[in-house]
Design an enzyme around this catalytic site. Structure first.
Site, mmCIF file in Angstrom:
data_model
loop_
_atom_site.group_PDB
_atom_site.id
_atom_site.type_symbol
_atom_site.label_atom_id
_atom_site.label_comp_id
_atom_site.label_asym_id
_atom_site.label_seq_id
_atom_site.Cartn_x
_atom_site.Cartn_y
_atom_site.Cartn_z
ATOM 1 N N ASP A 99 -36.240 60.013 20.726
ATOM 2 C CA ASP A 99 -35.306 58.932 20.392
ATOM 3 C C ASP A 99 -34.612 58.392 21.638
ATOM 4 O O ASP A 99 -33.444 58.686 21.888
ATOM 5 C CB ASP A 99 -34.270 59.411 19.379
ATOM 6 C CG ASP A 99 -34.909 60.048 18.163
ATOM 7 O OD1 ASP A 99 -35.817 59.420 17.591
ATOM 8 O OD2 ASP A 99 -34.524 61.165 17.788
ATOM 9 N N ASP B 101 -30.882 46.212 -1.468
ATOM 10 C CA ASP B 101 -30.595 45.203 -0.453
ATOM 11 C C ASP B 101 -31.655 44.101 -0.513
ATOM 12 O O ASP B 101 -32.242 43.868 -1.571
ATOM 13 C CB ASP B 101 -30.557 45.876 0.932
ATOM 14 C CG ASP B 101 -29.550 45.244 1.866
ATOM 15 O OD1 ASP B 101 -29.775 44.080 2.269
ATOM 16 O OD2 ASP B 101 -28.543 45.895 2.200
ATOM 17 N N ASP C 104 -39.214 45.445 -6.334
ATOM 18 C CA ASP C 104 -38.824 44.138 -5.822
ATOM 19 C C ASP C 104 -38.430 43.263 -7.002
ATOM 20 O O ASP C 104 -39.282 42.820 -7.778
ATOM 21 C CB ASP C 104 -40.001 43.517 -5.053
ATOM 22 C CG ASP C 104 -39.651 42.184 -4.414
ATOM 23 O OD1 ASP C 104 -38.641 41.574 -4.815
ATOM 24 O OD2 ASP C 104 -40.402 41.746 -3.518
ATOM 25 N N ASP D 117 -42.564 43.269 -8.386
ATOM 26 C CA ASP D 117 -43.636 44.206 -8.075
ATOM 27 C C ASP D 117 -43.037 45.461 -7.459
ATOM 28 O O ASP D 117 -41.833 45.556 -7.239
ATOM 29 C CB ASP D 117 -44.685 43.572 -7.148
ATOM 30 C CG ASP D 117 -44.111 43.127 -5.814
ATOM 31 O OD1 ASP D 117 -43.304 43.872 -5.217
ATOM 32 O OD2 ASP D 117 -44.458 42.026 -5.345
ATOM 33 N N ASP E 156 -43.424 46.763 -4.485
ATOM 34 C CA ASP E 156 -43.378 46.783 -3.025
ATOM 35 C C ASP E 156 -42.089 46.093 -2.577
ATOM 36 O O ASP E 156 -41.960 44.873 -2.696
ATOM 37 C CB ASP E 156 -44.600 46.065 -2.459
ATOM 38 C CG ASP E 156 -44.603 46.052 -0.939
ATOM 39 O OD1 ASP E 156 -43.695 46.669 -0.331
ATOM 40 O OD2 ASP E 156 -45.499 45.430 -0.356
ATOM 41 N N THR F 172 -40.957 45.269 0.234
ATOM 42 C CA THR F 172 -41.014 44.618 1.543
ATOM 43 C C THR F 172 -40.369 43.233 1.481
ATOM 44 O O THR F 172 -40.616 42.478 0.536
ATOM 45 C CB THR F 172 -42.472 44.481 2.004
ATOM 46 O OG1 THR F 172 -43.060 45.783 2.072
ATOM 47 C CG2 THR F 172 -42.550 43.815 3.364
ATOM 48 N N HIS G 223 -31.712 42.607 6.890
ATOM 49 C CA HIS G 223 -30.484 43.339 6.574
ATOM 50 C C HIS G 223 -30.785 44.716 5.987
ATOM 51 O O HIS G 223 -30.267 45.739 6.460
ATOM 52 C CB HIS G 223 -29.636 42.513 5.603
ATOM 53 C CG HIS G 223 -28.269 43.053 5.359
ATOM 54 N ND1 HIS G 223 -27.979 43.955 4.361
ATOM 55 C CD2 HIS G 223 -27.092 42.803 5.979
ATOM 56 C CE1 HIS G 223 -26.686 44.248 4.374
ATOM 57 N NE2 HIS G 223 -26.121 43.547 5.345
ATOM 58 N N ASN H 149 -38.837 61.594 17.009
ATOM 59 C CA ASN H 149 -40.206 61.090 16.921
ATOM 60 C C ASN H 149 -40.600 60.329 18.180
ATOM 61 O O ASN H 149 -41.576 59.596 18.179
ATOM 62 C CB ASN H 149 -40.372 60.197 15.688
ATOM 63 C CG ASN H 149 -39.559 58.915 15.793
ATOM 64 O OD1 ASN H 149 -38.582 58.851 16.551
ATOM 65 N ND2 ASN H 149 -39.942 57.891 15.046
ATOM 66 N N ILE I 289 -34.460 55.093 17.688
ATOM 67 C CA ILE I 289 -33.171 55.648 17.318
ATOM 68 C C ILE I 289 -33.338 56.830 16.379
ATOM 69 O O ILE I 289 -34.459 57.156 15.957
ATOM 70 C CB ILE I 289 -32.294 54.576 16.630
ATOM 71 C CG1 ILE I 289 -32.964 54.108 15.330
ATOM 72 C CG2 ILE I 289 -32.033 53.397 17.560
ATOM 73 C CD1 ILE I 289 -32.084 53.230 14.467
ATOM 74 N N ALA J 54 -17.005 47.430 -4.481
ATOM 75 C CA ALA J 54 -16.264 48.437 -3.727
ATOM 76 C C ALA J 54 -14.938 48.793 -4.384
ATOM 77 O O ALA J 54 -14.509 49.949 -4.337
ATOM 78 C CB ALA J 54 -16.039 47.940 -2.297
ATOM 79 N N SER K 137 -21.286 46.380 6.297
ATOM 80 C CA SER K 137 -22.670 46.670 5.886
ATOM 81 C C SER K 137 -23.264 47.800 6.703
ATOM 82 O O SER K 137 -24.095 48.569 6.215
ATOM 83 C CB SER K 137 -23.547 45.423 6.062
ATOM 84 O OG SER K 137 -23.460 44.570 4.960
#
Length: 924
Positions: free
Chosen positions: A124, A157, A199, A204, A206, A208, A218, A232, A236, A317, A369
């Protein structure tokens, strides 16, 4: 192809048809019915030609009984959607209706944009730029809890791009679908092929983002903060690197229209910690339904506090139970943009937070966020160590282990939560013991008139109870600070026994703590801030609360119950004007629970209403005020061995709304009747006008156990309006007239009545004149309005009314209690309306019979004068009451009120010639 435009900091997303998501949401009506809808037919709705589609808001296969009642309607235009909401809110079969609330992400402009090659040095390489990891002691936490795949964090999100090496191994997989058949809902959760999440934009499995560009990074940035791979040799390290990310796409380009469907999906599919880095400025009924459900299921819901730089609540919140997160800097100061306030639960780093971007680079962003997923990841670590803990235990552990930051944020004291999150302390049971929490405050009079009310010019003792939940603690002490300049706490130190064993303990002090100034208002309240320390002066707990010094109520306690009477006519009671609990409610001692949120006496005369409930025109006042020098206090009574009395009037109500009324109220109880109270009410007309059409009674906001699981009903034999819970262990509670039957016994749904400001005095008057009814077949949070007829009260005259509040485990038991109360008061049993039959006096004929809606009904051959008509359904419940006038020709004409339901009705008519009764068939 979707087009994106940036206007300032607001991203507007357009569809191929040129409509923004905001415009699409504005045509989406969410409606919840009191009962499960039988069909999804647009023809069942008003203005059905305007409806483009009807569907359930949540998948049929996984909805609960309550959430299954929520329907989504797509309308052609925004104007038609607003009109539809107005019509649905007026429908008695509808609990609530609203336009879909839009939410927005809480990330601010990029502070810096860094492009790094992915062949950086091992382990990292950008860890040194992740300043917050050392600040929250994440490495120390990793030594205790190694993040791994059993930790599932949901990122609800704008999607998550798992094509990045940092996130590829973090992707959660729905194994039932991955190993199942294509185009089949293999796990039966209502979502076909939800392989890696869902989604809600493209329906669907996925999550993405689409398109994969900077405007839709975001959720990917948030995911990297929470769980980017650690060690890895790339980029980060996530706070919970090694955990699994459940991606749930609910919006795009910063706009979040389907957040709560996503939260529900995440909870139902196994995510214990759910991140919502978005919010909005107004609360939503649909939102409350989903949040309540998710918290009940043991999920921790983490939400960003918002970036407006103010203290206005932001939702979700600000909903109680949600772990709301403010943002701080590397110096532990409040970020310039962060929202703050007493509704914030904790703070977290939120400035210059480096994380993943969909194009394979890394961006340092700022916002609440970014602060929220740090807390979500810490919650995941705590859940990993303590999987048996409830969501409340997890939230308490995370908040109570936070690093205090109020001293360096003096202008935000008490408004940044309990401190800045500390991952190590959250998962450690050794370094800093957790769990010391506020339990209550005890006050007593030190110098004054001896009534134990702490009033102007008097002194008081004050001690604080704390609960130690995690074993023995050494050297526990605390500080107690007044947050009012007008009230000073002299002895600020809290002293506890040493060592402090597990359990709940009271602080000890032999000196008075408070001097109330001479000019303090009646009913003084004291906001206080509390901190607890151990023997090494480490903070082990923080709390804020409000202490009612001048109690303004008295209570009567039996072996089974405790009930509070406010000096101003409140029952219970909760002071909704100041938002503080005051009295004991209606306490069920055997179940250690309170059945009443708030109650009030009310008086309704000639269309005007006085109450201390929620329906006055000002919206933030009590109508009743205690008379000068009159207090709710224990009194002598010839009627009962125990009594509390008070007197109040309406002198503070604006002149145009005033009745010039005064009530002397006495609450009575008997040791041999431990589950019942009687109220003796003397109502005085101090005006110069006669009261000709009046009602007197109680409004009660019941919370018998979980409020959402309450049912109401009416027992005609006893004339008893009652509430019961779905939980069989809880007793029932009811209201009845003692010397005359209830003429109003009506139930309302709190969410539908109180949410939109429609519960006005005019609405209360309508309810008063509606007789017995309003009950639904499904449980809900409810209130009851119970009234007896006041009759005619001349100017300067008075009327006496007797009402009971009882509790029992059956209708029969409550009937017996009412019987015993009447015996003690020397009152004969009253005759219920259903028991009346036959005719006396003049024989009459009601026609046409059968009749239909809107048809004019007539009775001929009556003596001239006033007449009263009452209608009852087949259960004996009064459904309408009409005051009528027989004309000179002896003819009476009227139409049935629109709220009366078709069916077989029974009527009673009182007129100058006597009484008459009969049947009326009312056809739809």
């Amino acid at each position: 192809m979707k087009l994106f435009a940036c206007i300032g900091c607001l991203l507007i997303v357009q569809s191929a048809m040129g409509q923004t998501l905001t415009e699409i949401a504005a045509r989406d009506v969410l409606v919840k019915f009191n009962q499960l809808p039988r069909t999804l037919d647009a023809a069942e709705f008003p203005n059905s030609e305007q409806i483009l589609s009807v569907k359930r808001a949540l998948p049929a296969s996984e909805r609960t009984a309550e959430l299954a009642k929520i329907i989504s309607l797509k309308l052609r235009t925004e104007e038609e959607a607003e009109s539809m909401v107005a019509e649905l809110r007026a429908d008695p079969s509808v609990e609530w209706a609203e336009i879909r609330q839009m939410r927005y992400t809480d990330a601010r402009a990029t502070v810096s944009r860094m492009r790094y090659p992915l062949d950086s040095p091992p382990n990292d390489p950008f860890y040194s730029q992740q300043w917050w990891l050392d600040q929250i002691e994440a490495p120390a936490a990793w030594d205790i809890v190694e993040p791994e795949s059993s930790i599932v964090l949901a990122i609800v999100d704008d999607g998550v791009y798992f094509g990045l090496s940092e996130l590829a191994e973090a992707r959660w997989e729905n194994l039932a679908e991955v190993n199942g058949l294509p185009n089949v809902d293999d796990d039966g959760n209502g979502y076909v092929d939800d392989l890696y999440g869902y989604d809600f934009m493209q329906f669907d499995g996925d999550p993405t983002p689409d398109p994969i560009d900077g405007n839709n990074s975001h959720g990917t940035h948030v995911s990297g903060i929470a769980a980017a791979a650690r060690n890895n040799r790339i980029g980060i390290a996530g706070v919970a690197g090694g955990a699994r990310i459940m991606g749930v796409r609910v919006g795009q380009g910063g706009t979040i229209p389907y957040g709560y469907e996503g939260v529900y999906y995440a909870c139902r599919n196994g995510a214990r910690a759910i991140n919502c880095s978005w919010g909005g400025g107004s609360e939503s009924a649909f939102e409350r339904e989903i949040v309540h459900y998710v918290l009940e299921q043991g999920c921790v819901l983490v939400a960003s506090a918002g970036n407006d730089g103010g203290n206005r609540p932001r939702y979700p919140a600000a909903i109680e139970g949600v772990l709301s997160v403010a943002a701080t800097t590397a110096a532990n100061t409040a970020a310039s943009f962060t929202n703050f306030g007493p509704w914030v639960k904790i703070s977290s780093p939120g400035v210059h937070i480096l994380s993943t971007v969909v194009d394979g680079t890394y961006g340092a962003w700022q916002g609440t966020s970014m602060a929220a997923p740090i807390v979500t990841a810490v919650c995941g670590l705590v859940i990993k160590k303590h999987p048996e803990w409830s969501s409340g235990q997890v939230v308490t552990a995370v908040c109570n282990s936070a690093d205090p930051i109020d001293e360096i944020n003096s202008s935000y004291s008490g408004q940044l939560g309990l401190g800045r999150v500390n991952a190590y302390r959250a998962v450690s049971n050794i370094e800093i013991p957790r769990g010391l929490r506020f339990s209550g405050v005890r006050i007593s009079e030190a110098a004054g008139d001896g009534d134990n009310r702490i009033e102007a010019g008097e002194r008081a003792y004050l001690d604080v109870e704390a609960t130690n939940e995690h074993g023995s603690l050494e050297g526990v002490h605390g500080t107690l600070v007044s947050e009012l300049d007008s009230i000073v706490i002299y002895d600020q130190e809290l002293r506890y026994r040493n060592p402090l064993p597990q359990g709940t303990w009271l602080s000890q002090s032999s000196d008075y703590r408070i001097d109330l100034p001479e000019n303090i208002d009646r009913g003084a309240v004291l906001p206080i801030a509390i901190e607890w320390f151990d023997g090494l002066e480490r903070v082990i707990g923080r709390a804020t609360t409000t202490v009612l010094l001048d109690t303004t109520y008295a209570e009567l306690e039996t072996s089974e119950l405790k009930f509070g009477l406010g000096e101003n006519g409140a029952l219970g009671y909760f002071d909704y004007v100041r938002n503080i609990p005051v009295g004991p409610g209606f306490a069920l001692k055997s179940n250690l629970s309170n059945a009443l949120y708030h109650g009030s006496f009310f008086l309704g005369v000639n269309g005007k209403v006085l109450d201390n409930f929620y329906g006055d025109s000002a919206g933030s006042r009590f109508d009743w005020t205690a008379l000068p020098d009159v207090y709710a206090e224990h009194a002598e009574s010839a009627l009962a061995p125990q009594a509390v009395s008070t007197r109040f009037d309406d002198r503070r109500v604006p002149q145009s709304e005033r009745l010039e009324a005064e009530i002397a109220a006495t609450m009575l109880s008997w040791p041999e009747i431990p589950r019942g109270y009687a109220f003796d009410l003397q109502i005085v007309n101090r005006s110069s006008e006669e009261w000709t059409d009046g009602y007197c009674g109680m409004m009660m906001d019941w919370d018998l156990g979980p409020a959402s699981r309450n049912f109401g009903g009416y027992d005609n034999t006893a004339g008893l309006l009652y509430v019961r819970s779905e939980l069989p262990s809880l007793p029932m509670v009811g209201i009845a007239g003692l010397d005359q039957p209830l003429v109003t016994g009506f139930e309302i749904g709190n969410r539908s009545e109180f949410q939109f400001g429609g519960f006005t005095d005019a609405r209360i008057w309508d309810i008063m004149t509606s007789g017995i009814g309003g009950f639904v077949a499904t449980p809900r949070d409810l209130s009851h309005i119970a009234a007896v007829s006041l009759g005619h009260v001349a100017a300067g005259d008075s009327a006496r009314k007797l009402i009971a509040v009882v509790s029992g485990y059956s209708i029969e038991e409550m009937r017996d209690i009412l019987h015993e109360i009447r015996l003690n008061l020397g009152i004969e049993e009253i005759q219920s309306p259903r028991e009346f039959s036959g005719n006396t006096g003049t024989s009459v004929r009601l026609s046409p019979n059968p009749t239909v809606r809107g048809q004019l009904l007539a009775i001929s051959g009556l003596p001239q004068g006033a007449a009263k008509l009452r209608l009852y359904n087949i259960l004996g419940q009064e459904v309408a009451r009409l005051d009528l006038q027989v004309g000179a020709a002896g003819r009476l004409e009227f139409a049935l009120p629109p709220l009366v339901a078709p069916g077989l009705l029974f009527y009673q008519l009182e007129h100058a010639g006597g009484k008459s009764a009969g049947k009326l068939l009312y056809l739809p």
